[in-house]
Motif scaffolding. Sequence first.
Motif, PDB file in Angstrom:
ATOM      1  N   LYS A 174       0.840  -1.199   0.000  1.00  0.00           N
ATOM      2  CA  LYS A 174       0.000   0.000   0.000  1.00  0.00           C
ATOM      3  C   LYS A 174       0.879   1.254   0.000  1.00  0.00           C
ATOM      4  O   LYS A 174       0.654   2.186  -0.781  1.00  0.00           O
ATOM      5  CB  LYS A 174      -0.943   0.012   1.196  1.00  0.00           C
ATOM      6  N   ILE A 175       1.908   1.278   0.861  1.00  0.00           N
ATOM      7  CA  ILE A 175       2.817   2.425   0.906  1.00  0.00           C
ATOM      8  C   ILE A 175       3.525   2.586  -0.434  1.00  0.00           C
ATOM      9  O   ILE A 175       3.609   3.698  -0.980  1.00  0.00           O
ATOM     10  CB  ILE A 175       3.827   2.296   2.072  1.00  0.00           C
ATOM     11  N   MET A 176       4.005   1.486  -0.994  1.00  0.00           N
ATOM     12  CA  MET A 176       4.713   1.547  -2.267  1.00  0.00           C
ATOM     13  C   MET A 176       3.808   2.105  -3.377  1.00  0.00           C
ATOM     14  O   MET A 176       4.221   2.975  -4.156  1.00  0.00           O
ATOM     15  CB  MET A 176       5.221   0.155  -2.658  1.00  0.00           C
ATOM     16  N   LEU A 177       2.573   1.637  -3.436  1.00  0.00           N
ATOM     17  CA  LEU A 177       1.638   2.124  -4.459  1.00  0.00           C
ATOM     18  C   LEU A 177       1.323   3.602  -4.262  1.00  0.00           C
ATOM     19  O   LEU A 177       1.262   4.373  -5.222  1.00  0.00           O
ATOM     20  CB  LEU A 177       0.358   1.296  -4.445  1.00  0.00           C
ATOM     21  N   LEU A 178       1.141   4.006  -3.014  1.00  0.00           N
ATOM     22  CA  LEU A 178       0.833   5.407  -2.740  1.00  0.00           C
ATOM     23  C   LEU A 178       2.048   6.312  -2.956  1.00  0.00           C
ATOM     24  O   LEU A 178       1.893   7.486  -3.283  1.00  0.00           O
ATOM     25  CB  LEU A 178       0.271   5.567  -1.333  1.00  0.00           C
ATOM     26  N   GLN A 179       3.251   5.764  -2.799  1.00  0.00           N
ATOM     27  CA  GLN A 179       4.453   6.541  -3.100  1.00  0.00           C
ATOM     28  C   GLN A 179       4.580   6.810  -4.599  1.00  0.00           C
ATOM     29  O   GLN A 179       5.252   7.752  -5.000  1.00  0.00           O
ATOM     30  CB  GLN A 179       5.708   5.835  -2.567  1.00  0.00           C
TER      31      GLN A 179
ATOM     32  N   LEU B  27       4.384   8.536   3.843  1.00  0.00           N
ATOM     33  CA  LEU B  27       4.749   8.236   2.460  1.00  0.00           C
ATOM     34  C   LEU B  27       6.130   8.789   2.117  1.00  0.00           C
ATOM     35  O   LEU B  27       6.876   8.165   1.376  1.00  0.00           O
ATOM     36  CB  LEU B  27       3.699   8.780   1.500  1.00  0.00           C
ATOM     37  N   LEU B  28       6.469   9.941   2.667  1.00  0.00           N
ATOM     38  CA  LEU B  28       7.803  10.502   2.414  1.00  0.00           C
ATOM     39  C   LEU B  28       8.908   9.657   3.035  1.00  0.00           C
ATOM     40  O   LEU B  28       9.936   9.420   2.419  1.00  0.00           O
ATOM     41  CB  LEU B  28       7.884  11.934   2.952  1.00  0.00           C
TER      42      LEU B  28
ATOM     43  N   THR C 235       2.750   3.487  10.034  1.00  0.00           N
ATOM     44  CA  THR C 235       1.504   2.811   9.703  1.00  0.00           C
ATOM     45  C   THR C 235       0.544   3.806   9.078  1.00  0.00           C
ATOM     46  O   THR C 235       0.276   4.864   9.663  1.00  0.00           O
ATOM     47  CB  THR C 235       0.862   2.209  10.976  1.00  0.00           C
ATOM     48  N   LEU C 236       0.054   3.467   7.918  1.00  0.00           N
ATOM     49  CA  LEU C 236      -0.912   4.334   7.257  1.00  0.00           C
ATOM     50  C   LEU C 236      -2.228   4.320   8.021  1.00  0.00           C
ATOM     51  O   LEU C 236      -2.637   3.281   8.562  1.00  0.00           O
ATOM     52  CB  LEU C 236      -1.148   3.877   5.819  1.00  0.00           C
ATOM     53  N   PRO C 237      -2.910   5.446   8.047  1.00  0.00           N
ATOM     54  CA  PRO C 237      -4.218   5.490   8.706  1.00  0.00           C
ATOM     55  C   PRO C 237      -5.275   4.792   7.857  1.00  0.00           C
ATOM     56  O   PRO C 237      -5.046   4.486   6.681  1.00  0.00           O
ATOM     57  CB  PRO C 237      -4.494   6.986   8.801  1.00  0.00           C
ATOM     58  N   ASP C 238      -6.421   4.587   8.446  1.00  0.00           N
ATOM     59  CA  ASP C 238      -7.576   4.070   7.714  1.00  0.00           C
ATOM     60  C   ASP C 238      -8.197   5.268   6.991  1.00  0.00           C
ATOM     61  O   ASP C 238      -8.865   6.101   7.602  1.00  0.00           O
ATOM     62  CB  ASP C 238      -8.579   3.442   8.685  1.00  0.00           C
TER      63      ASP C 238
END
Length: 176
Positions: free
Chosen positions: A42-47, A119-120, A125-128
């Motif tokens: 998820k982090i990778m895709l959002l980055q 993301l930076l 942990t990403l929020p909901d």
Amino acid sequence: MKSRPDQYGSVAVTMHWLSAIAILVLLGSGFGAAMTIDPAIKIMLLQLHVPLAIIVLALTLARIAWWLLADRKPAPIAGTPAWQEALARFTHRLLYLVLVIMLASGIGLLAMSGAGSILLSGAGTLPDFTQFPPRMAHGLGAFALIALLAAHVGAALYHHLVRRDAIFRRMWYGRQ
């Protein structure tokens, strides 16, 4: 660089196709991030998603400015009914509006959720995201964007395959 009565200029063509590719990647990365349960993916895709969205924002604002300040769109294709021209203009304007809403809701989502710093850094942990109001507009906007893109591509294919009126050559480089 500028458009002629029968063809889009190189600036408009470049912005169109760069936007088209970027928007398809944004839709894929956005839906991918929404559907994955793996936090690292998820982090990778959002980055990928967030910087590309900023590029689309810049391209969209540049396109609007280009059409308002520097260039005129080509004349309608001969023989196209007035209602189709009106529908095409409406669809294009709606595409711009939905893009701006998507970009604004994405920025709002990052700002409200605090996910930008995660993301930076790539750590945390990403929020909901569903807990933040802009998420609904962002999600609905994605589906609206898909519908508008389907209509846009469908109309272009209709012109190319049924009417055979060289619509694709108008939105490509070089002379017809």
